[in-house]
Structures are given as structure tokens and as C-alpha cells.
Design an enzyme around this catalytic site. Sequence first.
Site, PDB file in Angstrom:
ATOM      1  N   ARG A 162      -2.326  -2.294  12.400  1.00 53.62           N
ATOM      2  CA  ARG A 162      -2.564  -2.614  10.999  1.00 53.62           C
ATOM      3  C   ARG A 162      -3.654  -3.674  10.977  1.00 53.62           C
ATOM      4  NH1 ARG A 162       1.107  -5.930   6.646  1.00 53.62           N
ATOM      5  NH2 ARG A 162       0.086  -7.706   7.625  1.00 53.62           N
ATOM      6  N   TYR A 179      -3.018 -13.324   2.438  1.00 54.38           N
ATOM      7  CA  TYR A 179      -1.932 -12.521   2.957  1.00 54.38           C
ATOM      8  C   TYR A 179      -2.338 -11.739   4.212  1.00 54.38           C
ATOM      9  CZ  TYR A 179       0.723  -8.505   3.948  1.00 54.38           C
ATOM     10  OH  TYR A 179       1.399  -7.572   4.652  1.00 54.38           O
ATOM     11  N   ASP A 205      -2.608  -2.858   4.595  1.00 55.74           N
ATOM     12  CA  ASP A 205      -1.613  -3.211   3.576  1.00 55.74           C
ATOM     13  C   ASP A 205      -2.313  -3.889   2.396  1.00 55.74           C
ATOM     14  OD1 ASP A 205       0.606  -4.049   2.177  1.00 55.74           O
ATOM     15  OD2 ASP A 205       1.648  -4.874   3.925  1.00 55.74           O
ATOM     16  N   HIS A 218      -0.669  -4.980  -0.196  1.00 61.59           N
ATOM     17  CA  HIS A 218       0.311  -5.956  -0.671  1.00 61.59           C
ATOM     18  C   HIS A 218       0.387  -6.079  -2.189  1.00 61.59           C
ATOM     19  CE1 HIS A 218       3.103  -9.144   0.860  1.00 61.59           C
ATOM     20  NE2 HIS A 218       3.186  -8.184   1.749  1.00 61.59           N
ATOM     21  N   GLU A 252      -1.044   0.961   2.496  1.00 61.49           N
ATOM     22  CA  GLU A 252       0.313   0.561   2.091  1.00 61.49           C
ATOM     23  C   GLU A 252       0.292  -0.302   0.834  1.00 61.49           C
ATOM     24  OE1 GLU A 252       2.130  -1.877   5.089  1.00 61.49           O
ATOM     25  OE2 GLU A 252       3.767  -2.471   3.768  1.00 61.49           O
ATOM     26  N   GLU A 270       8.524  -1.278   0.967  1.00 65.40           N
ATOM     27  CA  GLU A 270       9.232  -2.362   1.653  1.00 65.40           C
ATOM     28  C   GLU A 270      10.002  -3.249   0.685  1.00 65.40           C
ATOM     29  OE1 GLU A 270       5.827  -4.361   3.550  1.00 65.40           O
ATOM     30  OE2 GLU A 270       6.212  -6.068   2.259  1.00 65.40           O
ATOM     31  N   ARG A 314       8.460   3.314   3.293  1.00 68.14           N
ATOM     32  CA  ARG A 314       8.328   2.031   3.993  1.00 68.14           C
ATOM     33  C   ARG A 314       9.568   1.143   3.955  1.00 68.14           C
ATOM     34  NH1 ARG A 314       6.351  -0.450   7.378  1.00 68.14           N
ATOM     35  NH2 ARG A 314       5.339  -2.215   6.403  1.00 68.14           N
ATOM     36  N   GLU A 368       6.789   0.055  12.326  1.00 73.36           N
ATOM     37  CA  GLU A 368       6.125  -1.254  12.394  1.00 73.36           C
ATOM     38  C   GLU A 368       6.825  -2.111  13.449  1.00 73.36           C
ATOM     39  OE1 GLU A 368       6.519  -3.525   8.799  1.00 73.36           O
ATOM     40  OE2 GLU A 368       4.817  -4.816   9.300  1.00 73.36           O
ATOM     41  N   TRP A 428       2.242 -10.666  -5.417  1.00 73.48           N
ATOM     42  CA  TRP A 428       2.187 -11.073  -3.998  1.00 73.48           C
ATOM     43  C   TRP A 428       2.538  -9.942  -3.085  1.00 73.48           C
ATOM     44  CZ3 TRP A 428       4.671 -11.854   0.665  1.00 73.48           C
ATOM     45  CH2 TRP A 428       3.906 -12.600   1.598  1.00 73.48           C
TER      46      TRP A 428
HETATM   47  C1  CS2 Z   1       4.424  -7.026   5.241  1.00 75.26           C
HETATM   48  C2  CS2 Z   1       5.510  -8.040   5.475  1.00 75.26           C
HETATM   49  O1  CS2 Z   1       5.082  -6.033   7.223  1.00 75.26           O
HETATM   50  C3  CS2 Z   1       4.536  -5.843   6.160  1.00 75.26           C
HETATM   51  O2  CS2 Z   1       4.059  -4.795   5.804  1.00 75.26           O
HETATM   52  O3  CS2 Z   1       4.155  -6.634   3.969  1.00 75.26           O
HETATM   53  O4  CS2 Z   1       5.007  -8.950   6.413  1.00 75.26           O
HETATM   54  C4  CS2 Z   1       6.010  -8.787   4.250  1.00 75.26           C
HETATM   55  O5  CS2 Z   1       5.021  -9.604   3.736  1.00 75.26           O
HETATM   56  C5  CS2 Z   1       7.199  -9.587   4.613  1.00 75.26           C
HETATM   57  O6  CS2 Z   1       8.133  -8.768   5.230  1.00 75.26           O
HETATM   58  C6  CS2 Z   1       7.807 -10.267   3.409  1.00 75.26           C
HETATM   59  O7  CS2 Z   1       9.067 -10.732   3.710  1.00 75.26           O
HETATM   60 MG    MG Z   2       3.752  -4.530   3.815  1.00 76.40          MG
END
Ligand code: CS2
Ligand code: MG
Length: 408
Positions: free
Chosen positions: A147, A159, A216, A218, A242, A268, A289, A345, A408
Site C-alpha cells: 500500500r 494520514y 487508501d 481514507h 480504498e 474498515e 475491507r 493487510e 478522517w
Molecule cells: C487504515 C488504518 O489500515 C488501514 O487501511 O485505514 O490504519 C486505520 O487508519 C486505522 O485502523 C484506524 O484505527
Molecule cells: Mg484504510
Amino acid sequence: MSIESVDVIVTSPGRNFVTLKVTTSDGVVGWGDATLNGRELSVASYLSDHLASMLIGRDEDRIEDTWQYLYRGAYWRRGPVTMAAIAAVDMALWDIKAKKAGMPLYQLLGGASRDGVRVYAHASGTDFAALSNAITGYRELGFTAVRVQTGVPGLGQIYGVSAAGPGVRYDYEPAKRSGDRPAEETWDTRQYLNHMPGVFAKIREEFGTDLRLLHDGHHRMSPIEAARFAKDVEPYDLFWLEDATPGEDQTALRLIRQHSTTPLAIGEVFNTVYDYQTLITERLIDYVRSAVTHTGGITAMKKLLDFAAIYGIRSGIHGPTDISPVGMAAALHLDLAIHNFGIQEYMPHNEQTLEVFQTSFTFDKGFLHPGDQPGLGVELDEEAAGAFEYTKAYLPVNRLLDGTVHDW
Ligand code: CS2
Ligand code: MG
């Protein structure tokens, strides 16, 4: 036989983890992961103040019935706190059942569908040179998928980008021990959209076409911004994009789909199959995810992935460091057993965490295997856990350059 005791263990070997310990009347112990990043104590309370007494005396073998009792039997359903608590109970009961059967859990889920589970690592760098070093490092370790997140000129710490230099450590920990409130970061989608496609172009130039590249977003783009991004990066053959848009808006992904063939992954922050109903039945995504820990455990995740399989959608189970080794093992057993596996992951945990949690999964040339210990294959050392006291930590808040709070 029945459940005799239920204990909640909160420990912080570098980051916080909430673990459930379920013990049966004949002394079999099962472990479950209940870690919810930045909100750990809410799940610990849900488990010890509300669920623990309901579990004492129940038949530990009735996993489906216990799941339904905790989910359907409750008036207040869903939500990350509830579903992480249910997940921990579910994992612990599967751990117990597999230990009693003398088999690794994946055998009870139908046996192995593959020899190992392809994993992706987190490569990041504040600039291209640092990113390129990180990718090279992962390739040398044998990873076949990374990633990619990188700094955007004009923005500070953002991020997904590790502040530590390459060669020191490659992992990325978003939760900060910042005292009584979250740290704040700044963001500008326009600068990101203008910068990122060029980064992928340079990576393809330097590393060729073999490496699987993931990215990602995010949840930071609007639907039309995400559509533009997905279209712009098409020539660089992403394995997936993602969380392009905020997770609660399922129909936003229709717009991205209309404009691009870049594969999409999301979920996620989801906690039940219902968060995916439109996404799966309209085939708006390519990868699921969810984390086993945040989606009600193995029982719920298996159903979600079977539902996705009917629509040709594959797994990409969440596995950042805030999923404990117990949650990671649960993911690996599912990954090995299901047919519609996509990728897993993998952010290796630090040494202190691995002193607390004794794992039996193994890494070889870009693939993980859950190991063949009976159960999940992870045991928590309570004495080691006791040495690391809970420390409050928050995920950051994100603001646009003019101060507006952003996703976020
Ligand atoms: C992220 C995570 O792994 C990912 O794809 O988006 O690091 C995420 O930010 C954290 O799990 C938040 O708790
Ligand atoms: Mg993520």
C-alpha cells in the site's frame, strides 16, 4: 460443559488492546479481540458490565445461538462498540471449539483453499525518495504487494505516512498518545489530487508492472473527486483504491464506478453486512475491507464473505496494528479457508506486543499462514500483559487549510 468465567484484559504494549478471555468449566480457554482504536474502554465496559454475566453458564459450543442472543436478542443493535464486543465473544468461542476438536480453526471452516495468504505491507514516505526506499525494503523482505501513501507538498504530517525515516521502521500508527484530546492534521484534497497520480507513475517507472499497488483515500474525497482520482490512476493498474469516499454513503460509489475501472475497496469502518447491502448487490465494490474484530467476529464475517462471493466480490480483511494478534489470527484462518480470498493487510506488531501475545502464524515470501496449533493459535500471557498499563490515545482530527473539520 459451560462457560465458567469471562475476563476482560486491557493492556498497552506500545498501543492499547482489549482482549476477552473465556474459560469453560473443564478449563479450556478461548481468546477474542475487542480492540476499538481510541475508544477501547467503551468496549471493555460493554463486555464486563453488560455481556459477561449473560455468558456464564451458557453452553460454549452453541456459537451461532450465542451470536444471535447477543445481536438479535438485544434491542440496541449494531455500532462499532456493540459489534466489537460480540466479535470478541465469537472469536473466543471458535477458539475453544477448535481447541476441543484439536484442530486449527481453518479446518472447521472447511479446510485450506490455498497454501498461504498473500499480504500487503504499508509503504510510506514523506517524499518520493523515502517512499521508494520503503518499497525497496518491503520487496527485499519478500512482499509482493504494498500500500502506497506519501506526503503531499504543502501539507504537514498526513494520514498514512510514517514520520519515522525509512530503514528505521516502516509501520504507521495513527493513534497518538496526545493527552486529553486528539492531535490535529491538515488536509487539502486539491493538492492531493494533483500530486498523487504522478507518484504512481514514478513507482511504475522504477518498480515495473509486477508489484501490486494499493492506495487508501481514507474517506477524504467527494464522489466526483473520487471519480476523477480513480480515472487518473487507471494507467498505473492499482490493485485497489480504498475508502475513496466517506463510508456511510453507499451510493457515492455508483458515481466512481460510472467513471473508472480502478478496483474499489471499502468497509474498515463498517460493522454489519447491512452496511454493504447496496454495495454488494449493485456490484459497486471489488473488495470487502471489514475487520473480523469490528464486524461481529468469525460467524458474521464468514456470512458477509459468502454473500460477497455470490457477486464476485473478494476479501481484503482489515489488518492494521490496532487489530490485535488474536484478531489477525481470526482473519488468517478465514483467509485460508474461503474461496473468494483477495488479499490480507499485514502490519507486523512490535516486539512488546509479541511478548504479550504468543502467535503461531508465519510469514514466508509475501504470504502468511495461520499455523497448525489447535484453535486460533494465539495465547495471551497475562503476566506480560499486566506490565503495560492502558494509556489514553486518540486518532487525529482532520481539518482543511481554512480550519474546517474534514473527514478522517
Ligand atoms: C487504515 C488504518 O489500515 C488501514 O487501511 O485505514 O490504519 C486505520 O487508519 C486505522 O485502523 C484506524 O484505527
Ligand atoms: Mg484504510
